[in-house]
Design an enzyme around this catalytic site. Structure first.
Site, short mmCIF file in Angstrom:
data_model
loop_
_atom_site.label_atom_id
_atom_site.label_comp_id
_atom_site.label_asym_id
_atom_site.label_seq_id
_atom_site.Cartn_x
_atom_site.Cartn_y
_atom_site.Cartn_z
N SER A 139 5.81 3.05 -0.41
CA SER A 139 5.01 3.54 -1.53
C SER A 139 3.68 4.01 -0.96
CB SER A 139 4.77 2.39 -2.52
OG SER A 139 3.70 2.67 -3.41
N TYR A 152 2.85 -6.45 -4.91
CA TYR A 152 3.67 -5.25 -4.74
C TYR A 152 3.16 -4.41 -3.57
CZ TYR A 152 5.76 -0.69 -5.64
OH TYR A 152 6.43 0.50 -5.51
#
Length: 271
Positions: A139, A152
């Site tokens: 990401s 995350y």
């Protein structure tokens, strides 16, 4: 014999679009996710449109033995995994202190432990055959700490570091490793984790576009790909600013991160 791609999190979003690309190019598929109905619909589509052999494996990847269970089922069918796509991921959108610990530990299991375990199980066969490809989903959060998104982003930082390291280790083996690090993407991930209205998701890429870019990078053996010029510039900014982050008052860094990840006023908890 056609090559086989194993894709986790294949029932929707980027994983689903990657499955379509692999099937289009003549791969057989092993599709892994929890949603059996969605997997069966996709399998039916790919069989009808591309005559692909599709194996559906219904598995909760948050369970500690998930990777071993998936691999055993693949071996029982005498399948060789030529491409491994570790696409499955989950999220906890919350300040860390009041967050649900069970959800946080499940995130670590899916995003890190299962990914590493499945890679470790599939890699020896690739090395023995002298060819293979691995695609790991990172990401843009891999490049910067994320208030309200702390675990995350930390998990995706691990994925990027792990992927780049083993890519270097395998550079002369015939096996390539690619880290795909998209920015905000228009998938069910947003609603599933109650992130509607978060400023970060005001501008998104389509999962089809992210999958296409990631697929090309995988086939080219590139170690890292960041889809979209805007996301690339954002990561460049993170990297250029990194040496100066320690010079900023913590409140400034937290305020910036909280604003990006917030819906209105900062959602950060106060001591």
């Amino acid at each position: 014999m056609k090559p086989t791609a194993l894709i986790t999190g294949a029932s929707s979003g980027i994983g689903l679009e990657l499955a379509r690309l692999f099937a289009r190019d003549g791969y057989d598929l092993v599709l892994v996710a929890r949603n059996q109905a969605a997997l069966e619909r996709l399998a039916g589509e790919l069989r009808a449109q591309h005559q692909a052999q599709v194996t559906v494996l219904v598995q909760d990847l948050a369970l500690p033995g998930a990777a071993e269970s998936v691999f055993r089922q693949v071996q029982a069918r005498a399948l060789a995994v030529d491409v491994l796509v570790n696409n499955a991921g989950t999220q906890v959108y919350s300040p860390f202190a009041p967050s649900d610990l069970a959800q946080t530990l499940a995130l670590l299991q899916v995003n890190i432990s299962t990914l590493v375990h499945l890679t470790h199980l599939c890699l020896p066969g690739m090395l023995q055959r002298g060819h293979g490809r691995i695609l790991n989903l990172g990401s843009i959060g891999s490049f910067v700490p994320g208030p309200l998104n702390s675990v995350y982003c930390a998990s995706k930082a691990f994925v990027l570091s792990f992927s780049e390291a083993i890519a270097a280790e395998l550079s002369h083996s015939g096996v390539s490793v690619t880290a795909l690090c998209p920015g905000p993407t228009d998938t069910a991930f947003v609603t599933r984790h109650s992130m509607q209205g978060v400023r970060l998701f005001r501008h998104t890429m389509s999962p089809q576009r992210v999958a296409q870019i990631g697929y090309r990078a995988l086939q080219a053996g590139r170690p890292l790909v960041i889809p979209g010029l805007g996301n690339q510039l954002e990561v460049l900014f993170f990297q250029l600013a990194a040496p100066f982050v320690g010079l900023l008052p913590p409140k400034v860094f937290m305020a910036i991160g909280g604003w990006v990840m917030g819906r209105g006023k900062s959602n950060l908890s106060r001591p």
